[in-house]
Design a protein around this motif. Sequence first.
Motif, mmCIF file in Angstrom:
data_model
loop_
_atom_site.group_PDB
_atom_site.id
_atom_site.type_symbol
_atom_site.label_atom_id
_atom_site.label_comp_id
_atom_site.label_asym_id
_atom_site.label_seq_id
_atom_site.Cartn_x
_atom_site.Cartn_y
_atom_site.Cartn_z
ATOM 1 N N THR A 118 0.779 -1.187 0.106
ATOM 2 C CA THR A 118 -0.166 0.009 0.185
ATOM 3 C C THR A 118 0.960 1.318 0.053
ATOM 4 O O THR A 118 1.817 1.315 1.022
ATOM 5 C CB THR A 118 -0.821 0.005 1.179
ATOM 6 N N THR A 147 5.115 7.993 -6.102
ATOM 7 C CA THR A 147 4.773 6.589 -6.713
ATOM 8 C C THR A 147 6.163 6.361 -7.702
ATOM 9 O O THR A 147 6.675 5.106 -7.499
ATOM 10 C CB THR A 147 3.566 6.661 -7.400
ATOM 11 N N THR A 163 -3.072 1.979 -4.055
ATOM 12 C CA THR A 163 -2.608 3.159 -3.924
ATOM 13 C C THR A 163 -2.803 3.914 -2.472
ATOM 14 O O THR A 163 -1.960 4.124 -1.795
ATOM 15 C CB THR A 163 -3.307 4.083 -5.108
ATOM 16 N N LEU A 164 -4.122 3.731 -2.070
ATOM 17 C CA LEU A 164 -4.588 4.639 -0.904
ATOM 18 C C LEU A 164 -5.184 3.497 -0.010
ATOM 19 O O LEU A 164 -5.856 2.645 -0.287
ATOM 20 C CB LEU A 164 -5.355 5.663 -1.067
ATOM 21 N N PRO A 167 -9.430 6.188 2.074
ATOM 22 C CA PRO A 167 -9.542 7.590 1.724
ATOM 23 C C PRO A 167 -10.736 8.273 2.791
ATOM 24 O O PRO A 167 -10.387 9.363 3.344
ATOM 25 C CB PRO A 167 -9.681 8.128 0.458
ATOM 26 N N THR A 198 -7.120 14.143 -3.777
ATOM 27 C CA THR A 198 -6.688 12.663 -3.339
ATOM 28 C C THR A 198 -7.151 11.780 -4.570
ATOM 29 O O THR A 198 -6.210 10.869 -4.678
ATOM 30 C CB THR A 198 -7.551 12.459 -1.928
ATOM 31 N N TYR A 199 -8.082 12.062 -5.384
ATOM 32 C CA TYR A 199 -8.529 10.895 -6.079
ATOM 33 C C TYR A 199 -7.809 11.016 -7.451
ATOM 34 O O TYR A 199 -7.476 10.177 -8.151
ATOM 35 C CB TYR A 199 -10.220 10.955 -6.404
ATOM 36 N N HIS A 202 -4.601 9.365 -6.593
ATOM 37 C CA HIS A 202 -4.751 7.955 -7.003
ATOM 38 C C HIS A 202 -4.634 7.634 -8.639
ATOM 39 O O HIS A 202 -3.970 6.663 -8.718
ATOM 40 C CB HIS A 202 -6.107 7.676 -6.320
ATOM 41 N N SER A 205 -1.154 8.038 -9.932
ATOM 42 C CA SER A 205 -0.544 7.092 -9.079
ATOM 43 C C SER A 205 -0.701 5.517 -10.152
ATOM 44 O O SER A 205 0.296 5.051 -10.417
ATOM 45 C CB SER A 205 -0.702 6.773 -7.541
ATOM 46 N N ILE A 221 -7.142 -0.577 -4.632
ATOM 47 C CA ILE A 221 -7.357 0.445 -3.613
ATOM 48 C C ILE A 221 -7.977 0.001 -2.490
ATOM 49 O O ILE A 221 -8.899 -0.949 -2.851
ATOM 50 C CB ILE A 221 -7.799 1.747 -4.045
ATOM 51 N N LEU A 265 -14.446 7.067 -8.317
ATOM 52 C CA LEU A 265 -13.365 6.152 -8.815
ATOM 53 C C LEU A 265 -13.655 4.825 -9.586
ATOM 54 O O LEU A 265 -12.920 4.482 -10.435
ATOM 55 C CB LEU A 265 -12.788 5.450 -7.400
#
Length: 459
Positions: A118, A147, A163-164, A167, A198-199, A202, A205, A221, A265
């Motif tokens: 992660t 990344t 990735t995350l 969130p 943040t998205y 993601h 990344s 994720i 997402l």
Amino acid sequence: MKASYFPDHFIWGVATASYQIEGAAYEDGKGLSVWDQFCKKEGAILYGDNGDIACDHYHHYAEDIQLMSQLNIPAYRFSLSWPRILPEGTGHINQKGLDFYDRLVDSLLEKNITPHVTLFHWDYPQALLDKGGWLHPDSPLWFEEYTRVVVERLSDRVEHWMTLNEPFCHIFLGHKTGEHAPGFKLSDKDILQIIHNTYLAHGRSVLALRSLARRKPRVGIAMVGSPVLPATESPEDIEAARQAMFNLKGDGSDLSTIGLWFDPLFLGKYPEGYEKVFAGVLPDIGPEDMKIMSQPLDFLGLNIYYSGRVRMGKDGPEGIPETLGMGRPRTTMNWPITPEGLYWGPRFFYERYKLPIYITENGMANLDWVYADGKVHDPQRIDFLTRYLLQLNRALSEGVDVRAFMHWSLLDNFEWAFGFDRRFGLIHVDYQTQKRTLKDSAYWYSTLIQTNGRSLFNP
Ligand code: FCB
């Protein structure tokens, strides 16, 4: 239900996160994370605990991997500390930090344990927070840079990436209620902008992973995946649960509606009614943004602990208020025990987003200690996992494509605002001596893995 439906290549694993286990917070050139800083705030953490040493996994990793190997655990989900690798968040690379993850990955592979990495499990570089953190328009680029550095170093051996982590918790608890680092209480407008940035991070990344990784990556994720449960299995109540999860309500509670967090997402759009419900506080949305953030993924990770319930009322879904009270079963977190979450969660998310499901976290906190006989007896955890996994088996039996189950956690560890008070591990940690003791549940889980789930049916 007597049959075991766990498929042959089902991935059994355990999970941890960097800040919760590593310690070595001020060693070998690591930069500060927002959690290092937050723990210094009076009253932020129960009993004033902090992750400075935690399980000292930074120095005990070989022993911890040896224990995993002894238990025949095939997969290990762990996170990387961004400021250990990039002390300022971008720019200067701390080779010693990368060396640690190199050693970790090599030692896992030597024992035939597959690493599932992660990239971000909440320990954000303080230096980036000082520049504006996730509100800064460049924040997606910062995460992309991080990344790239990681992929450059580890992707010759690591194939499985997330990735995350959650969130929702990171943003909501960290930036809205202030219970988690960095302890902010921001406006709804800022929160929606942070989600958006943040998205984008993601998405960028994922793109970096796909274009740079030397081994073909499997990318996903880990989301807060606790579903809303239907009060009964009538079609009306099941529909009520779906609506409660995915539809915006416009009653002021929509920052917690699951659809808000998942749809961008996995469907490439905010849920219906988004512009209306959040009128006046909408983020800036660039023309390519939704495409960037909804990059195709190989799996959807769900962290599932406990759920609420609804029934269908006259005007739509009605919450059933009290899941605790009346002496109902609960864990040491005071979380109700709702095993059906591992059935309805995979079912509802698979139905809507059509991606293979990994359960990336499930487990319980318990008041474990080392008994006079030198062992740790935790029958509650064994019963908890039995009940939850039987529900997961039901989802599999009905054709839901579940590919993995990762127990939270390998070790007792630093449970965020609750410090060391809540023990989630299969392995007990004495924080005074760093002695590890396998709990009864660790042996039980090992048998479960070796029988690919069949021991659930012949305990
Ligand atoms: C999840 C977190 C994980 C752990 C468990 C109990 O929300 O992802 O780090 O704290 O809860």
